[in-house]
Enzyme design. Sequence first.
Site: not given
Ligand code: GLA
Length: 365
Positions: A52, A105, A107-109, A155
Amino acid sequence: MSTAGTWSAPGRVNLIGDHTDYNGGFALPFALPQRTTVTATRREDRTVVARSVGQEEPVEFEVPGSAGAVTGWGAYVAGVAWALAEAGIEVPGAELAIESDVPLGAGLSSSHSLECSVGLALTGLAGVDIDRTELARIVQRAENEYAGSPTGLLDQMAILHSREHHLSFFDARALTVEPVACDPGADGLELLVIDSNAPHELVDGAYAARRTACEAAAARLGVETLREVDDVDAALEALADDPETQRRARHVLTENQRVLDAVALVRAGRLPEIGTLLTQSHVSMRDDFENSVPTVDLIVEKAVEAGALGARMTGGGFGGSVIALVPAERRSAVERAVTTSALGAGYAGPSYLAVEPSPGAGRDV
Ligand code: GLA
């Protein structure tokens, strides 16, 4: 079957509906323009080597492997290979070259975008045309059982099912995603992601504790999940002797309704009016679910003061990012006000991304 190819998956932002997914509820995420891209080549043996950009060491493991064997960022790659094998898919060895511009990190998955792109790449190399919802569940298993995070399906479903120019109305009980057309520019609006750059602390433990509280509330109410609650007032009354559990349940129960209201407004061409719902959702997380942090509260407050129609923390919380609905002509004023206040309070300077609902995961080449 392909011997080589390129697959990619976006990060996601949740416009509204957080901590509802593992309660069988509703959410309204969309895919970000930022993506994780995996260029994959099939090997003849059963070794996976993943490199990566930005990570010094490659990760190398044998498939199928066993849960938890690889740690660090490689757990997201090895976890998906393991969960695919557990689902009966003959995962081949592969060389994986990974690149991502999804902020880490924040919170954007970013981790789910990595997992979903790896999932598509490995199934593509295996010659398996996998159903998207099934892949979402497999990736959830990788997260829950391999990486050890008790997350829901929000997500993965957003990343795998989203469409360009659409929000994704997710029903976590029915496991369906309905596209909802959304063109903020037509109303002179922008969707602004504000990354607080606040350090995430105790994220996994705190997330798990919230999940447990919701399950306890459902058990006390005699329902399988909080989604089954029909009479919200009566349910909250029944939880009155345990104020903390009552607050957690109130967030989830009111948040589900806010998602339904937001979907109805967007469908009716009244996008600007969801601003109020976004801010109400933030207040609910701050006061009832207690998964916000002071930096994020300040960002929400200042963004709204400077002209955002609404703003809320997005995703799991305890830091991370805010999503704000902002009239285009107020964007620079919002950014200035937020940065000045954050720095003035001694916090890190936030970062900004103006985003549009973008395509979901897929094969690029
Ligand atoms: C994270 C988790 C999701 C969801 C959100 C809160 O992103 O991966 O499954 O629970 O938090 O909505």
